[in-house]
Design a protein around this motif. Structure first.
Motif, PDB file in Angstrom:
ATOM      1  N   PRO A 155      12.852   3.731  -7.324  1.00 30.57           N
ATOM      2  CA  PRO A 155      13.150   2.305  -7.414  1.00 30.57           C
ATOM      3  C   PRO A 155      12.466   1.544  -6.278  1.00 30.57           C
ATOM      4  CG  PRO A 155      15.139   3.607  -7.681  1.00 30.57           C
ATOM      5  CD  PRO A 155      14.064   4.554  -7.241  1.00 30.57           C
ATOM      6  N   LYS A 156      11.980   0.343  -6.568  1.00 30.94           N
ATOM      7  CA  LYS A 156      11.225  -0.421  -5.575  1.00 30.94           C
ATOM      8  C   LYS A 156      12.046  -0.673  -4.318  1.00 30.94           C
ATOM      9  CE  LYS A 156       8.470  -4.620  -4.944  1.00 30.94           C
ATOM     10  NZ  LYS A 156       7.924  -5.839  -5.594  1.00 30.94           N
ATOM     11  N   ALA A 157      13.311  -1.023  -4.482  1.00 29.53           N
ATOM     12  CA  ALA A 157      14.158  -1.312  -3.320  1.00 29.53           C
ATOM     13  C   ALA A 157      14.306  -0.082  -2.425  1.00 29.53           C
ATOM     14  CB  ALA A 157      15.527  -1.810  -3.769  1.00 29.53           C
ATOM     15  N   VAL A 158      14.446   1.080  -3.048  1.00 29.17           N
ATOM     16  CA  VAL A 158      14.560   2.328  -2.286  1.00 29.17           C
ATOM     17  C   VAL A 158      13.259   2.620  -1.556  1.00 29.17           C
ATOM     18  CG1 VAL A 158      14.853   4.830  -2.480  1.00 29.17           C
ATOM     19  CG2 VAL A 158      16.306   3.295  -3.817  1.00 29.17           C
TER      20      VAL A 158
ATOM     21  N   GLU B 114      12.663   3.033   2.503  1.00 23.71           N
ATOM     22  CA  GLU B 114      12.032   4.242   3.052  1.00 23.71           C
ATOM     23  C   GLU B 114      10.728   3.884   3.766  1.00 23.71           C
ATOM     24  OE1 GLU B 114      11.631   6.686  -0.383  1.00 23.71           O
ATOM     25  OE2 GLU B 114      13.684   7.448  -0.289  1.00 23.71           O
ATOM     26  N   GLY B 115      10.010   2.906   3.203  1.00 21.79           N
ATOM     27  CA  GLY B 115       8.770   2.459   3.819  1.00 21.79           C
ATOM     28  C   GLY B 115       8.995   1.852   5.192  1.00 21.79           C
ATOM     29  N   LYS B 116      10.064   1.095   5.329  1.00 26.35           N
ATOM     30  CA  LYS B 116      10.379   0.490   6.625  1.00 26.35           C
ATOM     31  C   LYS B 116      10.652   1.565   7.679  1.00 26.35           C
ATOM     32  CE  LYS B 116      12.240  -3.919   4.935  1.00 26.35           C
ATOM     33  NZ  LYS B 116      13.462  -4.759   4.795  1.00 26.35           N
TER      34      LYS B 116
ATOM     35  N   ASN C 254       0.822  -1.211   0.000  1.00 31.03           N
ATOM     36  CA  ASN C 254       0.000   0.000   0.000  1.00 31.03           C
ATOM     37  C   ASN C 254       0.855   1.259   0.000  1.00 31.03           C
ATOM     38  OD1 ASN C 254      -3.151   0.278   0.374  1.00 31.03           O
ATOM     39  ND2 ASN C 254      -2.598  -1.716   1.240  1.00 31.03           N
ATOM     40  N   ILE C 255       1.880   1.283   0.830  1.00 28.82           N
ATOM     41  CA  ILE C 255       2.612   2.549   1.004  1.00 28.82           C
ATOM     42  C   ILE C 255       3.681   2.792  -0.058  1.00 28.82           C
ATOM     43  CG2 ILE C 255       2.166   2.406   3.485  1.00 28.82           C
ATOM     44  CD1 ILE C 255       5.162   2.041   3.899  1.00 28.82           C
ATOM     45  N   ILE C 256       4.121   1.739  -0.764  1.00 26.22           N
ATOM     46  CA  ILE C 256       5.157   1.958  -1.777  1.00 26.22           C
ATOM     47  C   ILE C 256       4.591   2.161  -3.180  1.00 26.22           C
ATOM     48  CG2 ILE C 256       6.861   0.652  -0.440  1.00 26.22           C
ATOM     49  CD1 ILE C 256       6.544  -1.634  -2.490  1.00 26.22           C
ATOM     50  N   GLU C 257       3.302   1.898  -3.363  1.00 25.55           N
ATOM     51  CA  GLU C 257       2.753   1.944  -4.726  1.00 25.55           C
ATOM     52  C   GLU C 257       2.884   3.328  -5.361  1.00 25.55           C
ATOM     53  OE1 GLU C 257      -1.625   1.419  -6.500  1.00 25.55           O
ATOM     54  OE2 GLU C 257      -0.551  -0.454  -6.176  1.00 25.55           O
ATOM     55  N   ALA C 258       2.417   4.361  -4.668  1.00 26.01           N
ATOM     56  CA  ALA C 258       2.449   5.706  -5.265  1.00 26.01           C
ATOM     57  C   ALA C 258       3.871   6.206  -5.510  1.00 26.01           C
ATOM     58  CB  ALA C 258       1.674   6.684  -4.384  1.00 26.01           C
TER      59      ALA C 258
END
Length: 247
Positions: free
Chosen positions: A114-117, A121-123, A102-106
């Motif tokens: 980048p997804k890994a970044v 950041e999400g963590k 949910n939080i990384i999609e936007a």
């Protein structure tokens, strides 16, 4: 940071906002208070252009939009929205995605991070709101308070200059309200600029630097939160606060 001038909004023949003027400086926490139907939520939704004003202007960050002279371009709407993040009453998490998804999609789709970044950041943000251990859970496995904290993290992921909160605790059981307010209070201490629609007056007095009392589409009284919410000058403000105290 935010400047609103002569903002007006109608739904059909019904005027919901009339001649709204106010400013929010960087780092300020402004609470919007008033009875249901006074225009608070509509004003907040206008700031994020979820509702389109009929007249006036809104400046957020470096972007100013004027209304009433024709349609607003889609790119202008996107540009204004990138300065703000919004947290709703009803969480609005995607039910088929985990908290982390949910939080990384936007950030991935809109900002091309980048997804890994985004995950790293999400963590950090999930840890900040006390939700890291729930990152792999789906919304239906969370309490209302946990869902709202995840929604706050989702908004913060976009690194907004301004956070907009629309009665963020109204859908929560009383015992869950405190955990959400604690997160918002932490953001205030960090200097996050915020505009908050709330009925939690003790919270508003403690956290807000400015209060705007609304009645029938007008800002009736504004000033330092401690003064407006403790010793209001206007009769309508006093009546509203007295009703809350009676509850």
């Amino acid at each position: 940071m935010i400047e609103v001038r002569n903002l007006k909004k109608k739904f059909g023949d019904h005027t919901v906002l009339e001649s709204i003027d106010f400013q929010v400086s960087k780092g300020e926490v402004v609470c919007l208070v008033g009875a249901s139907g006074s225009g608070k939520t509509t004003l907040l939704r206008c700031l994020n252009l979820l509702e389109m004003p009929d007249e006036g202007s809104i400046t957020i960050g470096a972007k100013t939009l004027k209304f009433g002279g024709g349609s607003v371009r889609r790119n202008d709407i996107k540009e204004l929205r990138r300065f703000s993040g919004m947290v709703f009453q009803s969480f609005n998490l995607f039910p088929h995605k985990t908290v982390m998804e949910n939080i990384i999609e936007a950030p991935i789709i809109v900002q091309s991070r980048p997804k890994a970044v985004a995950i790293e950041e999400g963590k950090i943000l999930l840890s900040k709101v006390g939700m890291l251990e729930h990152q792999d859970k789906y919304p239906d496995a969370l309490s209302g308070g946990q869902q709202q904290r995840a929604a706050i993290a989702r908004a913060l992921m976009m690194k907004p200059e301004v956070m907009l909160f629309d009665e963020p605790t109204s859908a929560l059981d009383p015992q869950l309200v405190r955990e959400v307010l604690k997160v918002i209070e932490g953001l205030a201490k960090e200097g996050q600029t915020m505009v908050i629609v709330t009925h939690e007056m003790n919270f508003a007095r403690r956290v807000s630097s400015k209060a705007l009392f609304m009645d029938k589409g007008f800002i009736v009284e504004s000033g330092k939160a401690a003064e407006v919410l403790t010793n209001p000058k206007e009769a309508s403000t006093r009546e509203f606060l007295a009703l809350l105290d009676d509850d």
